[in-house]
Design a protein around this motif. Sequence first.
Motif: not given
Length: 78
Positions: A71-77
Amino acid sequence: MADQLFPFRAGGGLWGFRDDQGHTMISPQYDSAGSFAEGFARVKVGGKWGFVDTRGEMVIAPKFDQARFFQGGHAKVQ
């Protein structure tokens, strides 16, 4: 549209991706899979999460215990 691939679970329990016509586009090979967002989908291999692109290429190696969608070029990991 490339993001119009959907995860499905095959008879052997592995996950792959189909298009909206039901055609298999990425063969079942993952322990688990999430939906595509921004051209990437999270997939689980060997107990870890990574990301594939719409061609089925592993673009981020499975090394995360948890992963969310892009989302918005990032992913939470984690």
